[in-house]
Every structure is written in structure tokens, then in C-alpha cells.
Design an enzyme around this catalytic site. Structure first.
Site, PDB file in Angstrom:
ATOM      1  N   GLU A   1      48.151  45.323  39.954  1.00  0.00           N
ATOM      2  CA  GLU A   1      46.783  45.032  39.720  1.00  0.00           C
ATOM      3  C   GLU A   1      46.792  43.086  40.650  1.00  0.00           C
ATOM      4  O   GLU A   1      47.443  42.374  40.308  1.00  0.00           O
ATOM      5  CB  GLU A   1      45.975  44.239  38.342  1.00  0.00           C
ATOM      6  CG  GLU A   1      44.050  43.382  38.061  1.00  0.00           C
ATOM      7  CD  GLU A   1      44.453  42.873  37.133  1.00  0.00           C
ATOM      8  OE1 GLU A   1      44.954  42.695  36.611  1.00  0.00           O
ATOM      9  OE2 GLU A   1      42.967  42.359  36.812  1.00  0.00           O
TER      10      GLU A   1
ATOM     11  N   GLU B   1      42.628  44.230  25.625  1.00  0.00           N
ATOM     12  CA  GLU B   1      41.414  44.171  26.415  1.00  0.00           C
ATOM     13  C   GLU B   1      42.693  43.687  28.060  1.00  0.00           C
ATOM     14  O   GLU B   1      42.804  42.550  28.401  1.00  0.00           O
ATOM     15  CB  GLU B   1      40.164  43.824  26.681  1.00  0.00           C
ATOM     16  CG  GLU B   1      39.819  44.825  25.858  1.00  0.00           C
ATOM     17  CD  GLU B   1      39.808  45.986  25.968  1.00  0.00           C
ATOM     18  OE1 GLU B   1      40.397  46.597  27.717  1.00  0.00           O
ATOM     19  OE2 GLU B   1      39.708  46.863  24.680  1.00  0.00           O
TER      20      GLU B   1
ATOM     21  N   GLY C   1      43.302  39.963  28.430  1.00  0.00           N
ATOM     22  CA  GLY C   1      44.044  38.954  29.660  1.00  0.00           C
ATOM     23  C   GLY C   1      44.969  39.538  30.235  1.00  0.00           C
ATOM     24  O   GLY C   1      44.622  40.671  30.622  1.00  0.00           O
ATOM     25  N   SER C   2      46.285  39.319  30.209  1.00  0.00           N
ATOM     26  CA  SER C   2      46.821  40.085  30.784  1.00  0.00           C
ATOM     27  C   SER C   2      47.807  40.939  30.435  1.00  0.00           C
ATOM     28  O   SER C   2      48.094  40.822  29.450  1.00  0.00           O
ATOM     29  CB  SER C   2      48.164  39.124  31.825  1.00  0.00           C
ATOM     30  OG  SER C   2      49.378  38.312  31.201  1.00  0.00           O
ATOM     31  N   ARG C   3      48.512  41.899  31.247  1.00  0.00           N
ATOM     32  CA  ARG C   3      49.759  42.877  31.388  1.00  0.00           C
ATOM     33  C   ARG C   3      50.777  42.581  29.909  1.00  0.00           C
ATOM     34  O   ARG C   3      51.077  42.986  29.325  1.00  0.00           O
ATOM     35  CB  ARG C   3      49.782  44.162  31.776  1.00  0.00           C
ATOM     36  CG  ARG C   3      50.507  45.187  30.907  1.00  0.00           C
ATOM     37  CD  ARG C   3      51.018  46.136  32.324  1.00  0.00           C
ATOM     38  NE  ARG C   3      50.054  47.015  33.258  1.00  0.00           N
ATOM     39  CZ  ARG C   3      50.398  47.470  34.366  1.00  0.00           C
ATOM     40  NH1 ARG C   3      51.619  47.599  34.156  1.00  0.00           N
ATOM     41  NH2 ARG C   3      49.688  48.184  35.545  1.00  0.00           N
TER      42      ARG C   3
ATOM     43  N   CYS D   1      38.124  41.396  35.092  1.00  0.00           N
ATOM     44  CA  CYS D   1      38.868  42.749  34.988  1.00  0.00           C
ATOM     45  C   CYS D   1      38.197  44.236  35.765  1.00  0.00           C
ATOM     46  O   CYS D   1      39.001  45.002  35.505  1.00  0.00           O
ATOM     47  CB  CYS D   1      38.927  42.610  33.733  1.00  0.00           C
ATOM     48  SG  CYS D   1      37.332  42.588  32.055  1.00  0.00           S
TER      49      CYS D   1
ATOM     50  N   GLY E   1      50.679  39.037  28.613  1.00  0.00           N
ATOM     51  CA  GLY E   1      51.415  38.597  27.928  1.00  0.00           C
ATOM     52  C   GLY E   1      50.329  39.885  26.963  1.00  0.00           C
ATOM     53  O   GLY E   1      51.032  39.396  25.768  1.00  0.00           O
ATOM     54  N   GLY E   2      49.800  40.426  26.954  1.00  0.00           N
ATOM     55  CA  GLY E   2      49.212  41.585  26.016  1.00  0.00           C
ATOM     56  C   GLY E   2      50.544  42.382  25.343  1.00  0.00           C
ATOM     57  O   GLY E   2      50.839  42.383  24.560  1.00  0.00           O
TER      58      GLY E   2
HETATM   59  P1  NAP Z   1      47.159  35.825  30.538  1.00  0.00           P
HETATM   60  O1  NAP Z   1      48.478  35.032  31.248  1.00  0.00           O
HETATM   61  O2  NAP Z   1      48.073  36.900  30.120  1.00  0.00           O
HETATM   62  O3  NAP Z   1      47.078  34.639  29.447  1.00  0.00           O
HETATM   63  C1  NAP Z   1      45.821  35.259  28.455  1.00  0.00           C
HETATM   64  C2  NAP Z   1      46.312  34.220  26.694  1.00  0.00           C
HETATM   65  O4  NAP Z   1      48.020  34.742  26.381  1.00  0.00           O
HETATM   66  C3  NAP Z   1      46.995  32.455  27.242  1.00  0.00           C
HETATM   67  O5  NAP Z   1      46.228  32.197  25.899  1.00  0.00           O
HETATM   68  C4  NAP Z   1      47.921  32.835  27.108  1.00  0.00           C
HETATM   69  O6  NAP Z   1      48.923  31.629  26.174  1.00  0.00           O
HETATM   70  C5  NAP Z   1      48.290  33.967  25.999  1.00  0.00           C
HETATM   71  N1  NAP Z   1      49.842  34.840  26.531  1.00  0.00           N
HETATM   72  C6  NAP Z   1      49.864  34.909  27.542  1.00  0.00           C
HETATM   73  N2  NAP Z   1      51.767  35.729  27.771  1.00  0.00           N
HETATM   74  C7  NAP Z   1      51.811  35.347  26.292  1.00  0.00           C
HETATM   75  C8  NAP Z   1      53.195  34.941  26.217  1.00  0.00           C
HETATM   76  N3  NAP Z   1      54.322  35.956  26.429  1.00  0.00           N
HETATM   77  N4  NAP Z   1      53.301  34.346  24.355  1.00  0.00           N
HETATM   78  C9  NAP Z   1      52.280  34.332  24.239  1.00  0.00           C
HETATM   79  N5  NAP Z   1      51.424  33.458  24.185  1.00  0.00           N
HETATM   80  C10 NAP Z   1      50.688  34.401  25.340  1.00  0.00           C
HETATM   81  O7  NAP Z   1      45.860  36.181  30.815  1.00  0.00           O
HETATM   82  P2  NAP Z   1      44.775  35.044  31.700  1.00  0.00           P
HETATM   83  O8  NAP Z   1      46.284  34.884  33.182  1.00  0.00           O
HETATM   84  O9  NAP Z   1      44.677  33.878  31.208  1.00  0.00           O
HETATM   85  O10 NAP Z   1      44.171  36.264  32.785  1.00  0.00           O
HETATM   86  C11 NAP Z   1      44.242  37.047  34.080  1.00  0.00           C
HETATM   87  C12 NAP Z   1      44.391  38.165  32.712  1.00  0.00           C
HETATM   88  O11 NAP Z   1      43.599  38.529  32.418  1.00  0.00           O
HETATM   89  C13 NAP Z   1      44.147  38.855  34.696  1.00  0.00           C
HETATM   90  O12 NAP Z   1      45.313  40.126  34.427  1.00  0.00           O
HETATM   91  C14 NAP Z   1      42.810  40.114  34.271  1.00  0.00           C
HETATM   92  O13 NAP Z   1      42.744  41.431  34.442  1.00  0.00           O
HETATM   93  C15 NAP Z   1      42.894  40.229  32.696  1.00  0.00           C
HETATM   94  N6  NAP Z   1      41.898  39.864  32.016  1.00  0.00           N
HETATM   95  C16 NAP Z   1      41.099  41.750  31.370  1.00  0.00           C
HETATM   96  C17 NAP Z   1      40.464  40.920  31.094  1.00  0.00           C
HETATM   97  C18 NAP Z   1      39.512  42.512  30.371  1.00  0.00           C
HETATM   98  O14 NAP Z   1      38.419  42.680  29.824  1.00  0.00           O
HETATM   99  N7  NAP Z   1      40.706  43.027  29.769  1.00  0.00           N
HETATM  100  C19 NAP Z   1      39.525  39.765  30.626  1.00  0.00           C
HETATM  101  C20 NAP Z   1      39.739  39.391  31.741  1.00  0.00           C
HETATM  102  C21 NAP Z   1      41.263  39.261  32.309  1.00  0.00           C
HETATM  103  P3  NAP Z   1      48.339  30.322  26.634  1.00  0.00           P
HETATM  104  O15 NAP Z   1      47.056  30.072  26.155  1.00  0.00           O
HETATM  105  O16 NAP Z   1      50.019  29.385  26.250  1.00  0.00           O
HETATM  106  O17 NAP Z   1      48.602  30.527  27.751  1.00  0.00           O
END
Ligand code: NAP
Length: 473
Positions: free
Chosen positions: A358, A230, A206-208, A268, A210-211
């Protein structure tokens, strides 16, 4: 089609802990049979699952069918890996008599499963990085139960797949806690999962932002656990002048436009920055890229929040010093973004943050250097990435060698020609590069080495024969 899961418990992490010793002790045929049956159940229910996935993600039936194929291939590849043996046995140094350092005791090094893994599904791969995706397949292959944090972008699909998983576990008389699901509608649920004392590792895509938040929670626990994140990545594509002697600027532009616009750029591995030296062919390439991107098909993005972030990032980019926008999205038309910037502005320390952020969507920034000597400094100024692509480095030259060295220092995968979207599931694959693309660049989340995230080495020194006889080979 069932949309409700068979919820086995209100505490899936505790259930996973109960299942952990059983699964850690399971033999290769048992593990492989589960992985194969999970692939079969996905294929058996392909049509309704793909329809549901399309309804929730808008990614298109053709793409989603392909993704389901990839997910099944992945599950079967891990089944084959388990059956081939050797996943847990690493090295055996037999005893040598005499004083150290040449003399030594018998040392048998094995890899043991870490225990329950919390897995955060990705928004953009509803099959391949979700309930039965690569993280789950590799953790199960390694002997670890999994608790999936469902992604809200495809919640109904996650529940439907989880329902099928539970049926398979029941049919194979395996503990239901082997695969759990957390699907509450707030970030607190994911946070609580990472903090759960029974969880032993976290796999996150997911996102930086969130990660980083979840990694901090994993580190702050009474017993800290490994966090395999990732994250987002700005992937560079460097065009050496030789690229234009092999292919026309129009053909190259069409190839890049298709990669940038694919799935509304929600990959990604999408190339985010293209670096090239100025010239007639590059100018034609940029013009054709603008034409192709302006005409690219669009569809709704995965979530309204992702669409909003894309628009905001596009606006931040267009406000940056020296940036010239050729194609841009507007709220009524969430199309691609193409911008150019001179290399001197791109490498300028005062401009770095905005230009290196990004943009998760169909966006690409072209950095134009005065001549080819400027390519390496631009690449050197960039942060770690999942993948770096080089066009025109097929022939040996000092420039090609210099760029390969810089790309190797910055990316987990270095690609020669073609486009980086599309990550093959192979033994040698590496999906994870230096920070900020990954929190653990020594590991991969795609390919057969993905299992290594969930195994821990233990060495048995001078172990008795009865113990050695029972160790995996
Ligand atoms: P995201 O906002 O980071 O969400 C991913 C997961 O993390 C969700 O289940 C979210 O919870 C959880 N989360 C985020 N912040 C959190 C926090 N503070 N506390 C607890 N849980 C948290 O990512 P996204 O919007 O789905 O995806 C877009 C991003 O992911 C882009 O930046 C993209 O580059 C990256 N990505 C990377 C890859 C890779 O392979 N490296 C692949 C795909 C996407 P909730 O379910 O409650 O929202």
C-alpha cells in the site's frame, strides 16, 4: 477555544470500567439523548473545531466541514438505531414439548455489551474516525464506554472535542468515564491501553504494521480480547472494455484523478491499482490521467512521517521490475505518483511484494493486460481489499460475471462505476474486507452494523418469567 481537556483521571480505562455497568443498563432514550447531544455540541462549536482541524491536518475547511456533518449524521443515525429498539434482542425460540431434537427448551438469545472499548483514532479523519467518530458512536450505542487513543496528527483537536464531550456528560449527569482520552506522546501509551485489564475490545484504524503490533498485544494478554483492525488496503479498480463505450477516456481519467488526489490520497479507500486491457481508448485514458495528476493541487500531508513513508514507497515502486513511471513525487513537490506495469510483470511471483504494497498517498499503478481475458487473473493475484471497483460491468456478460465473482472473493464492498473514496453511512454498509484490509472481515467499522463488534450473544435457557420480563425487546 479550550485546548486542554477536563482530565478526569490518570486511569481512563479504570474509569470506563466503573461506568460500564451503568451504561450497559441504560435505557434507549438515555443513550440516544447522549448521542444526539454529542452531535449538537460538535455543530455548536463547528467553526473553531474545523479551524483547529485544518491547522493540524491541512485537509481544508470545506472537506472538514463535510466530515463534521458526516460525524453528526453518524451520531444521530446510531441514536435512531437505539431508539428503534432491537439492538440487544435477537431471537426467541419458544419451548416445544416432546423429545429432542424436535422438542426443545425455551431459548432467549440476547446481545450484551462487551464493556470498555479502546479506540485508536485514525490520522486521516480527524472527526469521522476520531474522538466522536463511528467507533465511539457505535460503541456508545451498543452500551460500551470508550477510551480514545488520540492520534498525534490532531492532538489539539482531540483534546478540544474531548473537553466538549466531558461538558455534555456533566450536563446529562452521566459518568465522566463513559468517554476517556489517552493522549501521551509515545506508542507505549496505546500499548498500555490495549493491555489494560479493564479493556474488553479494541477498535483500530491505521497501518498494517501498527495494527499487527497491537493485535499481538491484545492476543497476548492474560485474558485475550477481540481486536477489530481496519488496516491499509490496495483497492483494485478494473476497467472492462465496455466502460469506454459509455464514457470518454478523458472523462473517466478526470474522475479517477480527482479520487486519487483527493486529500493528498490519504484515504484507505483510494483506488491503488487500476487494471485494464490495452487499446487505443485505454492509452488515451492513461495519457489524460497523467496530465490530470501532474496538475492536481497539493498540500502538506498529515504528518512528516506519513510524507516520508509515501516518498519511500514511491521510490520502492519505481525500482520494481517492469514499472514505468509517468508522474512522480519529489521531496520538494509531494505530488501524485502514476506508474504503469504490464500484467505479466504484476502477476510474476518475484515482483509481487513491491507492487502490492500500500502506498498511502496520491499514488496509482495501472496494470495493462494484453486483452480482457487478462483482467480476472490480475484481480485474482491481489490480496483482500476494503473495496473493489468495476467499470463497465453494467451489462450482463460472462466477463462481468467472472469479475464480480473474483471481486466478491477479495473485497468487503464491490462498487459498480464511480470511485471508491467516500463511504456512505447506511445500514447495509460494509467497511472491512478479507486480510490484509481488516483483521475481522465478518464485521464493519462503518454503518449501523458497526455496533455488532461490541456486543456478545448470551442465551438464557428456560429462564424464569421475572428475568424474561426485564430483557430488552
Ligand atoms: P499508524 O502508524 O498505524 O498509527 C495509528 C495509531 O496506532 C497511532 O495512534 C499510533 O500510535 C498507534 N500505533 C502504531 N503502531 C503502534 C505500536 N507498535 N504500538 C502501539 N501503538 C501503535 O497509522 P497512520 O500512520 O496514522 O495512518 C496511515 C495508515 O493507516 C495507512 O496505512 C492507511 O491505509 C491506514 N488507514 C486505514 C484506514 C481504514 O479505514 N482501514 C483509515 C485510515 C488510515 P502513536 O499515536 O503513538 O503514533
Amino acid at each position: 477555544m479550550h485546548s486542554e481537556p477536563l482530565l478526569s483521571s490518570l486511569d481512563p480505562a479504570a474509569d470506563a470500567a466503573l461506568a460500564a455497568p451503568v451504561w450497559a443498563a441504560s435505557c434507549p432514550p438515555t443513550r440516544a439523548a447522549l448521542l444526539q447531544a454529542l452531535a449538537e455540541v460538535l455543530e455548536e462549536h463547528r467553526e473553531p473545531l474545523v479551524a483547529l482541524a485544518h491547522e493540524e491536518t491541512h485537509l481544508g475547511v470545506a472537506r472538514l466541514n463535510g466530515e463534521l456533518d458526516r460525524t453528526c449524521f453518524q451520531l444521530r443515525a446510531f441514536a435512531d438505531l437505539v431508539l428503534a429498539g432491537g439492538l440487544h434482542a435477537v431471537e426467541h425460540d419458544t419451548a416445544i414439548g416432546g423429545p429432542p431434537p424436535r422438542g426443545r427448551p425455551d431459548m432467549q438469545r440476547v446481545l450484551v455489551p462487551l464493556g470498555p472499548v479502546a479506540m485508536f483514532a485514525a490520522s486521516n479523519f480527524p472527526f469521522a474516525f476520531s474522538v466522536l467518530g463511528g467507533d465511539t458512536a457505535s460503541a456508545l450505542a451498543a452500551g460500551c464506554p470508550v477510551v480514545v487513543r488520540a492520534h498525534p496528527a490532531h492532538l489539539r483537536l482531540s483534546r478540544a472535542v474531548f473537553h466538549r464531550v466531558q461538558q455534555v456528560l456533566q450536563a446529562q449527569r452521566l459518568p465522566s468515564g463513559l468517554v476517556g482520552l489517552v493522549d501521551g506522546a509515545s506508542v507505549e501509551h496505546g500499548a498500555a491501553l490495549v493491555q489494560h485489564p479493564d479493556i474488553r475490545a479494541v477498535a483500530f484504524t491505521g497501518s498494517r504494521r501498527g495494527g499487527l503490533a497491537l493485535q499481538a498485544l491484545a492476543a497476548q494478554r492474560a485474558v485475550p480480547i477481540p481486536f477489530f483492525g481496519e488496516l491499509g488496503s490496495v483497492n483494485p479498480l478494473v476497467v472492462l472494455p465496455a466502460a469506454f463505450s459509455d464514457q470518454s477516456p478523458d472523462a473517466l481519467a478526470a474522475q479517477l484523478a480527482a479520487s486519487v488526489a483527493l486529500g493528498m490520497g490519504q484515504f484507505c479507500t483510494r483506488p491503488g491499482v487500476v487494471v485494464m486491457a490495452d487499446g487505443e481508448a485505454p492509452r488515451r485514458f492513461i495519457g489524460e490521467l497523467a496530465r490530470q495528476l501532474a496538475a492536481a493541487p497539493v498540500h502538506p500531508m498529515l504528518t512528516p512521517a506519513i510524507a516520508q513513508s509515501y516518498l519511500a514507497a514511491a521510490q520502492a515502486l519505481r525500482r520494481s521490475a517492469g514499472v514505468h513511471v509517468l508522474v512522480e513525487p519529489v521531496p520538494e513537490h509531494m505530488g501524485p505518483l502514476l506508474a504503469t506495469v504490464q500484467a505479466r510483470d504484476f502477476v510474476h511471483p518475484a515482483h509481487q511484494a513491491a507492487l502490492r504494497h500500500e502506498v498511502f498517498g496520491p499514488a496509482v499503478l495501472v496494470v495493462v493486460c494484453e486483452d480482457a481475458s487478462g483482467l480476472a487473473p490480475v484481480l485474482e493475484s491481489m490480496a483482500g481489499a476494503l473495496v473493489a471497483t468495476l467499470w463497465g460491468a453494467e451489462a450482463d456478460s460472462p466477463l462481468a460475471r467472472q469479475l464480480v465473482a473474483v471481486a466478491t472473493a477479495r473485497a468487503g464492498r464491490v462498487l459498480f462505476g464511480g470511485v471508491p473514496t467516500g463511504v456512505a453511512v447506511t445500514r447495509a454498509q460494509q467497511h472491512g474486507g478479507p486480510w490484509p484490509s481488516s483483521t475481522q472481515p465478518a464485521f464493519t467499522s462503518v454503518g449501523l452494523h458497526a455496533c455488532e463488534r461490541f456486543l456478545r450473544p448470551v442465551v438464557y435457557q428456560s429462564a424464569p418469567a421475572w428475568l424474561l420480563a426485564g430483557l430488552p425487546t
